[in-house]
Design a protein around this motif. Structure first.
Motif, short mmCIF file in Angstrom:
data_model
loop_
_atom_site.label_atom_id
_atom_site.label_comp_id
_atom_site.label_asym_id
_atom_site.label_seq_id
_atom_site.Cartn_x
_atom_site.Cartn_y
_atom_site.Cartn_z
N HIS A 147 -6.60 -10.43 -14.67
CA HIS A 147 -5.58 -11.31 -13.76
C HIS A 147 -5.13 -10.66 -12.71
O HIS A 147 -4.71 -9.38 -12.41
CB HIS A 147 -4.29 -11.42 -14.82
CG HIS A 147 -4.69 -12.23 -16.13
ND1 HIS A 147 -4.52 -12.02 -17.47
CD2 HIS A 147 -5.38 -13.22 -16.29
CE1 HIS A 147 -4.57 -12.81 -18.30
NE2 HIS A 147 -5.45 -13.57 -17.78
N SER A 149 -2.25 -10.05 -10.55
CA SER A 149 -0.81 -9.92 -10.74
C SER A 149 -0.07 -9.51 -9.48
O SER A 149 -0.56 -9.90 -8.39
CB SER A 149 -0.27 -9.24 -12.04
OG SER A 149 0.92 -9.48 -12.28
N ASN A 171 1.80 -10.59 -16.75
CA ASN A 171 1.64 -9.18 -17.28
C ASN A 171 1.76 -8.95 -18.75
O ASN A 171 0.85 -8.46 -19.53
CB ASN A 171 2.56 -8.22 -16.65
CG ASN A 171 2.32 -8.16 -15.01
OD1 ASN A 171 1.16 -8.52 -14.60
ND2 ASN A 171 3.54 -7.60 -14.47
N THR A 174 -1.38 -10.73 -20.51
CA THR A 174 -2.46 -9.62 -20.34
C THR A 174 -2.33 -8.77 -21.56
O THR A 174 -3.46 -8.60 -22.09
CB THR A 174 -2.34 -8.86 -18.80
OG1 THR A 174 -2.43 -9.69 -17.83
CG2 THR A 174 -3.28 -7.84 -19.00
N VAL A 188 -8.99 -7.10 -21.60
CA VAL A 188 -8.08 -7.85 -20.62
C VAL A 188 -7.16 -7.00 -19.90
O VAL A 188 -6.38 -6.16 -20.49
CB VAL A 188 -7.25 -8.82 -21.36
CG1 VAL A 188 -6.38 -9.75 -20.55
CG2 VAL A 188 -8.26 -9.53 -22.63
N ASN A 189 -7.26 -6.99 -18.56
CA ASN A 189 -6.35 -6.11 -17.74
C ASN A 189 -5.77 -6.89 -16.42
O ASN A 189 -6.13 -8.16 -16.16
CB ASN A 189 -7.08 -4.96 -17.03
CG ASN A 189 -7.42 -3.96 -18.18
OD1 ASN A 189 -6.66 -3.44 -18.72
ND2 ASN A 189 -8.83 -3.93 -18.52
N ALA A 190 -4.61 -6.34 -15.75
CA ALA A 190 -4.11 -7.10 -14.62
C ALA A 190 -4.16 -5.94 -13.59
O ALA A 190 -4.03 -4.78 -13.76
CB ALA A 190 -2.76 -7.56 -15.02
#
Length: 255
Positions: A147, A149, A171, A174, A188-190
């Motif tokens: 994502h 962000s 966040n 995520t 899954v990271n931002a």
């Protein structure tokens, strides 16, 4: 163990990048193409720009690059996008949600419609995309979700309450999704940049930009390609054990 590690390092063959007709999304699409990923270049209304980005991706080595239109605020549009990609045999191994809009102004002047629009583009869209594309990644036991962000989702910004709230929610989503999907090997990271040299800065006066730039220890804003490089590492690099993280990219501005 060796077989598992080799699988984790394998570059996924298909990446869906939302908001890929411009800015960070376009930079991400081009960067993944350079490493041989096929691209689904998503756009909402700028078809000509999206087609230009897709052409660039092909020139950079992508095995395929197709454009796909959808209003990510609409569950029906996301479902239609999923069905079309499924029929084409191009369900993504990588999902990068970079589509976004901004709104500047005090909360007292912020209309509910504008508030809802910001939440839908940034946060509801991330929910809809993960809901429809996450299960296939889980079934495959492989996948990367990133994502895009913002630092404002971490520290907040006066005059950008809706944007800060949406990115803060992103966040949180995520981290929750990272826990849900970890069992299947899906990360899954931002990424949370500070100010980036894109057209989203167009509403700020030159004097405001100068003041903000002076606050950054590196005395410049990020280039979209620098954000794209971090996304590349999280998706095509050896980052299989990194998940649930909100990674800043601020030039030392916010630590």
């Amino acid at each position: 163990m060796a077989e598992h590690e080799a699988s984790a390092r394998r570059a996924p063959c298909c990446a869906l990048v939302t908001g890929a007709s411009r800015g960070i999304g376009a930079a991400v699409a081009r960067r993944l193409a350079r490493d041989g990923a096929g691209l689904i270049v998503h756009y909402h209304s700028s078809r000509d720009r999206a087609e230009a980005v897709a052409a660039e991706c092909l020139a950079l080595g992508a095995p395929f690059a197709q454009v796909a239109s959808a209003d990510v605020r609409s569950s029906a549009d996301i479902q239609a996008l999923k069905e079309s990609l499924e029929q084409a045999g191009r369900m993504p191994d990588i999902l990068v949600h970079a589509a976004g809009t901004a709104h500047y102004g005090l909360l007292e002047d912020l209309e509910e419609e504008a508030w809802d629009d910001i939440q839908h583009v940034h946060l509801k869209a991330a929910y809809g995309l993960a809901k429809r594309f996450g299960p296939t990644m889980s079934w495959r036991r492989s996948g990367r979700i990133v994502h895009v962000s913002s630092v404002w989702g971490v520290v907040g910004a006066a005059g950008e309450a809706a944007y800060s709230a949406a990115k803060g929610g992103l966040n949180g989503l995520t981290k929750a999704l990272a826990r849900e999907l970890a069992f299947a090997g899906v990360t899954v990271n931002a990424v949370a940049p500070g100010l980036v040299e894109t057209d989203m800065l167009a509403e700020l006066a030159l004097s405001e930009l100068a003041e903000l730039r002076a606050e950054v220890p590196m005395k410049r804003f990020a280039d979209p390609d620098e954000v794209a490089e971090l996304v590349r590492f999280l998706t095509l690099g050896d980052a299989g054990y990194i998940t649930g993280q909100v990674i800043g990219l601020t030039g030392g501005w916010r630590m």
